[in-house]
Design a protein around this motif. Structure first.
Motif, PDB file in Angstrom:
ATOM      1  N   ILE A  36      46.509  39.309  51.895  1.00  0.00           N
ATOM      2  CA  ILE A  36      45.837  40.214  50.963  1.00  0.00           C
ATOM      3  C   ILE A  36      46.260  39.828  49.550  1.00  0.00           C
ATOM      4  O   ILE A  36      47.453  39.696  49.274  1.00  0.00           O
ATOM      5  CB  ILE A  36      46.235  41.674  51.260  1.00  0.00           C
ATOM      6  CG1 ILE A  36      45.812  42.037  52.678  1.00  0.00           C
ATOM      7  CG2 ILE A  36      45.642  42.619  50.241  1.00  0.00           C
ATOM      8  CD1 ILE A  36      46.319  43.378  53.135  1.00  0.00           C
ATOM      9  N   PRO A  37      45.275  39.615  48.664  1.00  0.00           N
ATOM     10  CA  PRO A  37      45.643  39.223  47.301  1.00  0.00           C
ATOM     11  C   PRO A  37      46.381  40.345  46.570  1.00  0.00           C
ATOM     12  O   PRO A  37      46.143  41.522  46.817  1.00  0.00           O
ATOM     13  CB  PRO A  37      44.303  38.925  46.627  1.00  0.00           C
ATOM     14  CG  PRO A  37      43.282  39.588  47.467  1.00  0.00           C
ATOM     15  CD  PRO A  37      43.841  39.712  48.849  1.00  0.00           C
ATOM     16  N   THR A  38      47.255  39.934  45.668  1.00  0.00           N
ATOM     17  CA  THR A  38      47.987  40.919  44.872  1.00  0.00           C
ATOM     18  C   THR A  38      47.065  41.467  43.789  1.00  0.00           C
ATOM     19  O   THR A  38      45.997  40.913  43.509  1.00  0.00           O
ATOM     20  CB  THR A  38      49.216  40.279  44.201  1.00  0.00           C
ATOM     21  OG1 THR A  38      48.751  39.289  43.273  1.00  0.00           O
ATOM     22  CG2 THR A  38      50.156  39.659  45.209  1.00  0.00           C
ATOM     23  N   ILE A  39      47.486  42.540  43.150  1.00  0.00           N
ATOM     24  CA  ILE A  39      46.711  43.135  42.049  1.00  0.00           C
ATOM     25  C   ILE A  39      46.523  42.107  40.938  1.00  0.00           C
ATOM     26  O   ILE A  39      45.423  41.982  40.375  1.00  0.00           O
ATOM     27  CB  ILE A  39      47.427  44.389  41.497  1.00  0.00           C
ATOM     28  CG1 ILE A  39      47.502  45.494  42.562  1.00  0.00           C
ATOM     29  CG2 ILE A  39      46.752  44.907  40.228  1.00  0.00           C
ATOM     30  CD1 ILE A  39      46.164  46.083  42.931  1.00  0.00           C
ATOM     31  N   GLU A  41      46.431  38.854  41.160  1.00  0.00           N
ATOM     32  CA  GLU A  41      45.472  37.831  41.562  1.00  0.00           C
ATOM     33  C   GLU A  41      44.037  38.359  41.460  1.00  0.00           C
ATOM     34  O   GLU A  41      43.136  37.642  41.011  1.00  0.00           O
ATOM     35  CB  GLU A  41      45.757  37.360  42.990  1.00  0.00           C
ATOM     36  CG  GLU A  41      47.029  36.545  43.113  1.00  0.00           C
ATOM     37  CD  GLU A  41      47.420  36.277  44.545  1.00  0.00           C
ATOM     38  OE1 GLU A  41      48.053  35.232  44.783  1.00  0.00           O
ATOM     39  OE2 GLU A  41      47.119  37.096  45.440  1.00  0.00           O
ATOM     40  N   MET A  42      43.829  39.607  41.857  1.00  0.00           N
ATOM     41  CA  MET A  42      42.492  40.198  41.761  1.00  0.00           C
ATOM     42  C   MET A  42      42.068  40.358  40.304  1.00  0.00           C
ATOM     43  O   MET A  42      40.908  40.096  39.947  1.00  0.00           O
ATOM     44  CB  MET A  42      42.448  41.544  42.486  1.00  0.00           C
ATOM     45  CG  MET A  42      42.520  41.406  43.999  1.00  0.00           C
ATOM     46  SD  MET A  42      42.201  42.939  44.888  1.00  0.00           S
ATOM     47  CE  MET A  42      43.723  43.817  44.621  1.00  0.00           C
ATOM     48  N   GLN A  43      43.004  40.777  39.442  1.00  0.00           N
ATOM     49  CA  GLN A  43      42.685  40.925  38.019  1.00  0.00           C
ATOM     50  C   GLN A  43      42.364  39.571  37.399  1.00  0.00           C
ATOM     51  O   GLN A  43      41.431  39.453  36.589  1.00  0.00           O
ATOM     52  CB  GLN A  43      43.855  41.580  37.285  1.00  0.00           C
ATOM     53  CG  GLN A  43      44.027  43.041  37.607  1.00  0.00           C
ATOM     54  CD  GLN A  43      45.288  43.640  36.993  1.00  0.00           C
ATOM     55  OE1 GLN A  43      46.242  42.929  36.702  1.00  0.00           O
ATOM     56  NE2 GLN A  43      45.293  44.958  36.829  1.00  0.00           N
ATOM     57  N   THR A  44      43.107  38.545  37.763  1.00  0.00           N
ATOM     58  CA  THR A  44      42.860  37.195  37.248  1.00  0.00           C
ATOM     59  C   THR A  44      41.489  36.707  37.673  1.00  0.00           C
ATOM     60  O   THR A  44      40.726  36.155  36.862  1.00  0.00           O
ATOM     61  CB  THR A  44      43.948  36.225  37.750  1.00  0.00           C
ATOM     62  OG1 THR A  44      45.221  36.699  37.319  1.00  0.00           O
ATOM     63  CG2 THR A  44      43.720  34.824  37.229  1.00  0.00           C
ATOM     64  N   GLN A  45      41.130  36.927  38.947  1.00  0.00           N
ATOM     65  CA  GLN A  45      39.818  36.493  39.432  1.00  0.00           C
ATOM     66  C   GLN A  45      38.698  37.241  38.724  1.00  0.00           C
ATOM     67  O   GLN A  45      37.676  36.663  38.357  1.00  0.00           O
ATOM     68  CB  GLN A  45      39.717  36.704  40.947  1.00  0.00           C
ATOM     69  CG  GLN A  45      38.453  36.116  41.556  1.00  0.00           C
ATOM     70  CD  GLN A  45      38.372  34.612  41.371  1.00  0.00           C
ATOM     71  OE1 GLN A  45      39.301  33.898  41.699  1.00  0.00           O
ATOM     72  NE2 GLN A  45      37.262  34.142  40.839  1.00  0.00           N
ATOM     73  N   THR A  46      38.894  38.530  38.486  1.00  0.00           N
ATOM     74  CA  THR A  46      37.888  39.331  37.778  1.00  0.00           C
ATOM     75  C   THR A  46      37.703  38.815  36.352  1.00  0.00           C
ATOM     76  O   THR A  46      36.572  38.670  35.868  1.00  0.00           O
ATOM     77  CB  THR A  46      38.302  40.812  37.761  1.00  0.00           C
ATOM     78  OG1 THR A  46      38.439  41.267  39.105  1.00  0.00           O
ATOM     79  CG2 THR A  46      37.277  41.667  37.039  1.00  0.00           C
ATOM     80  N   LEU A  47      38.805  38.509  35.681  1.00  0.00           N
ATOM     81  CA  LEU A  47      38.730  37.986  34.319  1.00  0.00           C
ATOM     82  C   LEU A  47      38.000  36.646  34.293  1.00  0.00           C
ATOM     83  O   LEU A  47      37.132  36.414  33.439  1.00  0.00           O
ATOM     84  CB  LEU A  47      40.136  37.845  33.731  1.00  0.00           C
ATOM     85  CG  LEU A  47      40.229  37.284  32.327  1.00  0.00           C
ATOM     86  CD1 LEU A  47      39.498  38.188  31.341  1.00  0.00           C
ATOM     87  CD2 LEU A  47      41.684  37.097  31.920  1.00  0.00           C
ATOM     88  N   LEU A  48      38.315  35.773  35.234  1.00  0.00           N
ATOM     89  CA  LEU A  48      37.636  34.471  35.295  1.00  0.00           C
ATOM     90  C   LEU A  48      36.140  34.645  35.551  1.00  0.00           C
ATOM     91  O   LEU A  48      35.321  33.952  34.942  1.00  0.00           O
ATOM     92  CB  LEU A  48      38.259  33.596  36.391  1.00  0.00           C
ATOM     93  CG  LEU A  48      39.655  33.060  36.108  1.00  0.00           C
ATOM     94  CD1 LEU A  48      40.219  32.367  37.329  1.00  0.00           C
ATOM     95  CD2 LEU A  48      39.625  32.113  34.919  1.00  0.00           C
ATOM     96  N   ASN A  49      35.790  35.563  36.441  1.00  0.00           N
ATOM     97  CA  ASN A  49      34.377  35.812  36.717  1.00  0.00           C
ATOM     98  C   ASN A  49      33.654  36.293  35.463  1.00  0.00           C
ATOM     99  O   ASN A  49      32.540  35.854  35.174  1.00  0.00           O
ATOM    100  CB  ASN A  49      34.215  36.847  37.842  1.00  0.00           C
ATOM    101  CG  ASN A  49      34.664  36.316  39.185  1.00  0.00           C
ATOM    102  OD1 ASN A  49      34.835  35.120  39.374  1.00  0.00           O
ATOM    103  ND2 ASN A  49      34.860  37.227  40.131  1.00  0.00           N
ATOM    104  N   LYS A  50      34.282  37.189  34.690  1.00  0.00           N
ATOM    105  CA  LYS A  50      33.671  37.687  33.461  1.00  0.00           C
ATOM    106  C   LYS A  50      33.502  36.566  32.446  1.00  0.00           C
ATOM    107  O   LYS A  50      32.476  36.466  31.769  1.00  0.00           O
ATOM    108  CB  LYS A  50      34.517  38.806  32.856  1.00  0.00           C
ATOM    109  CG  LYS A  50      34.413  40.110  33.605  1.00  0.00           C
ATOM    110  CD  LYS A  50      35.273  41.184  32.958  1.00  0.00           C
ATOM    111  CE  LYS A  50      35.203  42.487  33.715  1.00  0.00           C
ATOM    112  NZ  LYS A  50      36.056  43.528  33.125  1.00  0.00           N
TER     113      LYS A  50
END
Length: 61
Positions: A36-39, A41-50
């Motif tokens: 399960i990704p950490t918070i 990692e999820m925030q980093t992926q969201t930022l990259l997607n944006k």
């Protein structure tokens, strides 16, 4: 082969024959454990997607 013996509420004996296959650990199918990704990692992926979406908007895609 394993014999399972149990009794009903009336005291009637109930038996079942169960076949058990012993599996060698080396023959077991390997399924990787998905972590399960950490918070962070999820925030980093969201930022990259944006950032990708903004870059695509800027170049007119």
């Amino acid at each position: 082969m394993l014999w399972l013996t149990d009794y009903t509420r009336d005291g009637v004996k109930v038996s079942a024959k169960i076949e058990e296959k012993i599996i060698d650990p080396d023959e077991m199918p390997y399924e990787p454990i998905e972590t399960i990704p950490t918070i962070e990692e999820m925030q980093t992926q969201t930022l990259l997607n944006k950032e990708v979406l903004l870059a695509m908007k800027e170049i007119g895609m």
